[in-house]
Design a protein around this motif. Structure first.
Motif, PDB file in Angstrom:
ATOM      1  N   SER A  40       0.676  -1.024  -0.107  1.00  0.00           N
ATOM      2  CA  SER A  40       0.008  -0.014   0.006  1.00  0.00           C
ATOM      3  C   SER A  40       0.757   1.101  -0.033  1.00  0.00           C
ATOM      4  N   ALA A  41       2.039   0.988   0.766  1.00  0.00           N
ATOM      5  CA  ALA A  41       2.888   2.482   0.561  1.00  0.00           C
ATOM      6  C   ALA A  41       3.534   2.721  -0.647  1.00  0.00           C
ATOM      7  N   SER A  42       3.599   1.908  -1.444  1.00  0.00           N
ATOM      8  CA  SER A  42       4.349   1.874  -2.553  1.00  0.00           C
ATOM      9  C   SER A  42       3.938   1.902  -4.003  1.00  0.00           C
ATOM     10  N   ALA A  43       2.381   1.722  -3.691  1.00  0.00           N
ATOM     11  CA  ALA A  43       1.429   1.400  -4.823  1.00  0.00           C
ATOM     12  C   ALA A  43       1.467   2.406  -6.014  1.00  0.00           C
ATOM     13  N   ALA A  44       1.726   3.544  -5.456  1.00  0.00           N
ATOM     14  CA  ALA A  44       1.785   4.911  -6.536  1.00  0.00           C
ATOM     15  C   ALA A  44       2.906   4.899  -7.181  1.00  0.00           C
ATOM     16  N   ASP A  45       3.972   4.072  -6.681  1.00  0.00           N
ATOM     17  CA  ASP A  45       5.128   4.401  -7.310  1.00  0.00           C
ATOM     18  C   ASP A  45       5.616   2.766  -7.608  1.00  0.00           C
ATOM     19  N   ASP A 188      -0.519  -1.574 -10.450  1.00  0.00           N
ATOM     20  CA  ASP A 188      -1.007  -1.309  -9.343  1.00  0.00           C
ATOM     21  C   ASP A 188      -0.134  -1.868  -8.018  1.00  0.00           C
ATOM     22  N   ALA A 189      -0.863  -2.159  -6.901  1.00  0.00           N
ATOM     23  CA  ALA A 189      -0.064  -2.794  -5.797  1.00  0.00           C
ATOM     24  C   ALA A 189       0.265  -4.183  -5.924  1.00  0.00           C
ATOM     25  N   ARG A 190      -0.794  -4.995  -6.707  1.00  0.00           N
ATOM     26  CA  ARG A 190      -0.620  -6.405  -7.016  1.00  0.00           C
ATOM     27  C   ARG A 190      -0.006  -6.861  -8.323  1.00  0.00           C
ATOM     28  N   GLN A 191      -0.130  -5.961  -9.524  1.00  0.00           N
ATOM     29  CA  GLN A 191       0.586  -6.476 -10.753  1.00  0.00           C
ATOM     30  C   GLN A 191       1.117  -5.155 -11.259  1.00  0.00           C
ATOM     31  N   ILE A 192       2.434  -5.558 -11.758  1.00  0.00           N
ATOM     32  CA  ILE A 192       3.087  -4.369 -12.193  1.00  0.00           C
ATOM     33  C   ILE A 192       3.700  -4.933 -13.628  1.00  0.00           C
ATOM     34  N   THR A 193       3.624  -4.124 -14.725  1.00  0.00           N
ATOM     35  CA  THR A 193       4.429  -4.415 -16.165  1.00  0.00           C
ATOM     36  C   THR A 193       5.216  -3.427 -16.715  1.00  0.00           C
ATOM     37  N   GLY A 194       6.098  -3.806 -17.207  1.00  0.00           N
ATOM     38  CA  GLY A 194       7.342  -2.895 -17.907  1.00  0.00           C
ATOM     39  C   GLY A 194       8.271  -3.376 -18.458  1.00  0.00           C
ATOM     40  N   THR A 195       9.447  -2.989 -18.821  1.00  0.00           N
ATOM     41  CA  THR A 195      10.475  -3.362 -19.617  1.00  0.00           C
ATOM     42  C   THR A 195      11.724  -3.455 -18.400  1.00  0.00           C
TER      43      THR A 195
END
Length: 285
Positions: A40-45, A188-195
């Motif tokens: 929750s603390a890092s969900a925005a980043d 979001d806080a549960r799934q992150i996508t990127g490269t």
């Protein structure tokens, strides 16, 4: 040796290396201490969330299961007892390996089809006198790589860290260094996508530096998807890996489970021998 069918290289690099971090099962995890930085603390980043997700691995008490196009790997790390085990089997079922660490000691057990060794030996002997150390190692391997013999191994004598962890870094999967090389991230806080830029990740994911170099520009922007558990720890990671001379293109994934729930790994029993010098030469070839 011919990289496209070399069973020894595939076993050692694709399976045993601590980096083998590929996944098969679900993303069930066992409750444990909160990592540095909650979901929750890092969900925005998303970058901060990835860094926090890897902190559970840094605690050194977890299990993982991984899959690549070349091999299936399973591992357990128990830092409190400074012990671990990593077991791998080739996809074509022509070989398997297990690296076990207890304290400052390491043991390697390999199973290779003798017919595969004979074929490699014929190729190597055709290379002339300069390949004699490798040929000698293969002859010895026919006896030692029976899937039953444990070889007491000095990892410092194996170049490129290709045999795996000594637990100086509890994250034997290499995820922490991989996340440090992320280029883009969103979610979001549960799934992150990127490269991620694999050329910046080092020899941490079961693909030695030379294999990443072969990928060329494709290694500099590899897509990934990470799923986190309800405590913000890594549960599942997938990368769309480019092809190399040794590995085909395909999904490289890892599931991490059992945080703070592992038990000490025991020393091996049965047939135990010191790894001979010519086998070190073979593994370094």
């Amino acid at each position: 040796m011919k990289k496209h069918r070399d069973p020894l290289l595939t076993i050692v690099v694709a399976g045993v290396a601590a980096l083998a971090l590929t996944a098969c099962g679900g993303d069930k995890t066992v409750s444990g201490p909160e990592p540095a930085g909650s979901a929750s603390a890092s969900a925005a980043d998303p970058r901060a969330a990835l860094a926090a997700a890897a902190s559970g691995l840094a605690a050194g008490d977890y299990a993982f299961t991984s899959d690549t196009p070349a091999a299936h790997t399973e591992g357990v790390v128990h830092l409190p007892s400074r012990s671990s085990t990593i077991t791998s089997r080739n996809r074509d079922d022509n070989g398997s390996s297990e690296l076990r660490t207890v304290g400052a000691d390491h043991w390697l057990r390999l199973a290779v089809n003798p017919a595969d060794i004979d074929r490699e030996l014929a190729d190597i002997e055709a290379g002339g006198a300069q390949m004699k150390p490798v040929a000698d190692g293969l002859r010895h391997a026919k006896v030692l790589f029976d899937g039953k013999t444990w070889m007491h191994t000095d990892l410092s004598r194996i170049k490129d860290d290709r045999l795996g962890p000594d637990l100086s870094d509890p994250d034997v999967t290499g995820v922490t260094k991989l996340f440090a090389a992320v280029l883009t991230a969103g979610g979001d806080a549960r799934q992150i996508t990127g490269t991620v830029d694999l050329s910046r990740a080092g020899n941490t994911i079961g693909y030695p530096a030379r294999e990443v170099t072969i990928m060329g520009n494709a290694a500099k922007s590899v897509p990934f998807t990470a799923r986190l558990d309800d405590k913000g720890r890594l549960a599942h990671l997938e990368l769309a890996m480019p092809a190399t001379e040794t590995f085909p293109a395909g999904t490289w994934a890892i599931d991490v489970t059992g945080y703070s729930a592992q038990k000490p790994v025991a020393k091996p029993t049965g047939v135990i021998k010191e790894m001979p010098a010519d086998v070190y030469a073979l593994l370094n070839s």
